[in-house]
Scaffold this active site. Structure first.
Site, PDB file in Angstrom:
ATOM      1  N   HIS A 152       0.860  -1.189   0.000  1.00 44.50           N
ATOM      2  CA  HIS A 152       0.000   0.000   0.000  1.00 44.50           C
ATOM      3  C   HIS A 152       0.891   1.232   0.000  1.00 44.50           C
ATOM      4  O   HIS A 152       2.109   1.133   0.118  1.00 44.50           O
ATOM      5  CB  HIS A 152      -0.966  -0.017   1.192  1.00 44.50           C
ATOM      6  CG  HIS A 152      -0.306   0.120   2.527  1.00 44.50           C
ATOM      7  ND1 HIS A 152       0.559  -0.823   3.036  1.00 44.50           N
ATOM      8  CD2 HIS A 152      -0.384   1.094   3.477  1.00 44.50           C
ATOM      9  CE1 HIS A 152       0.963  -0.440   4.240  1.00 44.50           C
ATOM     10  NE2 HIS A 152       0.415   0.720   4.531  1.00 44.50           N
ATOM     11  N   ASP A 182       5.844   4.741   4.757  1.00 34.46           N
ATOM     12  CA  ASP A 182       6.851   3.800   5.262  1.00 34.46           C
ATOM     13  C   ASP A 182       6.936   2.541   4.412  1.00 34.46           C
ATOM     14  O   ASP A 182       7.796   1.695   4.628  1.00 34.46           O
ATOM     15  CB  ASP A 182       6.595   3.454   6.751  1.00 34.46           C
ATOM     16  CG  ASP A 182       5.175   3.038   7.048  1.00 34.46           C
ATOM     17  OD1 ASP A 182       4.251   3.452   6.313  1.00 34.46           O
ATOM     18  OD2 ASP A 182       4.965   2.289   8.023  1.00 34.46           O
TER      19      ASP A 182
END
Ligand SMILES: [Zn+2]
Length: 319
Positions: A63, A67
Site C-alpha cells: 500500500h 513507510d
C-alpha cells in the site's frame, strides 16, 4: 549461500529509529529477487546488506503509506543508473495507480529502466512462473505463482504470497541405476516418461513427491480472513506486529495487528517460521522480546524478531 532467503532491509513502522530503518525486504528466491515495500532509505540499506539493484526482478508494494513506498523513487532511479538490463515488474494496489506514477516520476533523471507495471485490481494470481521451464531457475525448480489478496487497512492494501507448486524430487541413485543423465533428466521430468536402452522409465520410478515451498508477506492490516488465507501453509510468514497486545484497541483503530494476532494467524495457518516486523517506535526502549512472547502464546513454531540487515533463510523443505 542459501538459494532462498529473506534479507531484512528495514523493520520500523511509521517513523524510523536509531536501530530500525523504514520497511524494506528483499526475498532471494533462486534466480529471482523480490523487493517488498521499499520504504525511505531502502537504496542505502541495500548497499549495507549487499543487495544490488540488478538483483531485483520484481517490486511488490502492499500500500502507499510512506513507510512502505517512499524508497521507490531512489530504488527505481538506481536501477536506471546501474543500467539494469532486464525488465523489472512492479505490483501495487491498482486503485492507487496515480500515487505509483508520482513516485515513479518524482524527480528528473535519464530513465533507462524497463519497468513493467502490474496494477493489482482483485484477489488472485498476479504472476505465474509455475512451469519453471522458461525461467533461469528451470533446473531443479518448479517456479512459482505470486498471489495477492486485499487486506483490511485504512487505505487500499494487499498482501502477497509466493507459492511453489508441488513437484517431485529426483533420486540420483535411481537415475544412475537406469543410466539416465544430462538433458534426459529434464526430458523425463517434463514428459513423465523416457525411453531408454533398458526400456521405458516413468518419472514415478526415479523420484518422490516434493511439497512446494510457500512464502507469505502480510503488512498493514487488521485481523481478516485474507490474512489467514495468505499465510496458509507458509514455510516463512513475514507478518507485521506493530502493536503489543495491551494496545489492541490502537491496533484496531489504525488498521494494524498485535503481536498476539500475528501468532494467531501463524498458528491457524500452520505456518512454520514466523518473522515479526514493522514495529512501532513506542517499544524501542522497552523490551521488544515481549512481542515475541505474545506471538508465542498461540504459535508454537519458530519465531524471529526481524532486525535490520539480518538474513533469514527460508526453512529447509518439510520432510
Ligand atoms: Zn499503513
Amino acid at each position: 549461500m542459501p538459494n532462498r532467503e529473506l534479507v531484512v532491509l528495514g523493520t520500523a513502522s511509521q517513523a524510523p529509529t536509531r536501530t530500525r530503518n523504514h520497511n524494506g525486504y528483499f526475498l532471494r528466491w533462486d534466480q529471482e529477487g523480490l523487493l517488498f515495500d521499499p520504504g525511505e532509505g531502502t537504496q542505502r540499506q541495500m548497499l549495507f546488506a549487499g543487495v544490488t539493484a540488478s538483483q531485483v526482478t520484481r517490486v511488490c508494494v502492499t500500500h502507499f503509506h510512506g513507510d512502505h513506498c517512499l524508497g521507490l523513487p531512489g530504488v527505481l532511479q538506481r536501477m536506471s543508473l546501474d543500467r539494469v538490463a532486464h525488465p523489472v515488474r512492479a505490483y501495487y494496489p491498482g486503485v492507487d495507480g496515480e500515487v505509483f506514477w508520482r513516485l515513479r516520476h518524482a524527480s528528473l533523471f535519464h530513465d533507462r529502466l524497463t519497468l513493467v507495471e502490474h496494477p493489482v485490481d482483485g484477489d488472485g494470481v498476479v504472476a505465474d512462473r509455475s512451469d519453471g521451464a522458461d525461467g533461469p531457475d528451470g533446473a531443479g525448480s518448479d517456479g512459482f505463482r505470486l498471489e495477492a489478496r486485499a487486506l483490511s487497512h485504512l487505505v487500499p492494501a494487499i498482501g502477497y504470497r509466493l507459492v511453489e507448486p508441488d513437484g517431485r524430487r529426483m533420486l540420483p541413485d535411481e537415475l544412475d541405476a537406469r543410466g539416465i543423465a544430462g538433458p534426459d533428466v529434464g526430458r523425463l521430468r517434463r514428459a513423465g516418461r523416457l525411453e531408454t536402452s533398458g526400456g521405458p522409465v516413468t518419472l514415478e520410478e526415479v523420484s518422490v513427491p516434493r511439497r512446494g515451498q510457500r512464502f507469505a508477506f502480510i503488512m498493514d492490516t487488521r485481523l481478516c480472513d485474507a490474512a489467514f488465507e495468505l499465510a496458509d501453509g507458509a514455510d516463512m510468514l513475514v507478518c507485521e506486529s506493530t502493536f503489543a497486545d495491551a494496545d489492541a484497541a490502537l491496533a484496531r483503530d489504525y488498521g494494524h495487528l498485535t503481536a498476539g494476532q500475528a501468532g494467531q494467524i501463524a498458528a491457524a495457518a500452520g505456518a512454520r517460521l514466523l518473522v515479526l516486523t514493522h514495529f512501532s517506535q513506542r517499544y524501542e526502549t522497552g523490551a521488544p522480546e515481549r512481542l515475541r512472547d505474545e506471538a508465542a502464546a498461540s504459535f508454537g513454531g519458530d519465531i524471529v524478531m526481524a532486525a535490520d540487515l539480518e538474513r533469514i533463510p527460508v526453512p529447509k523443505r518439510a520432510p
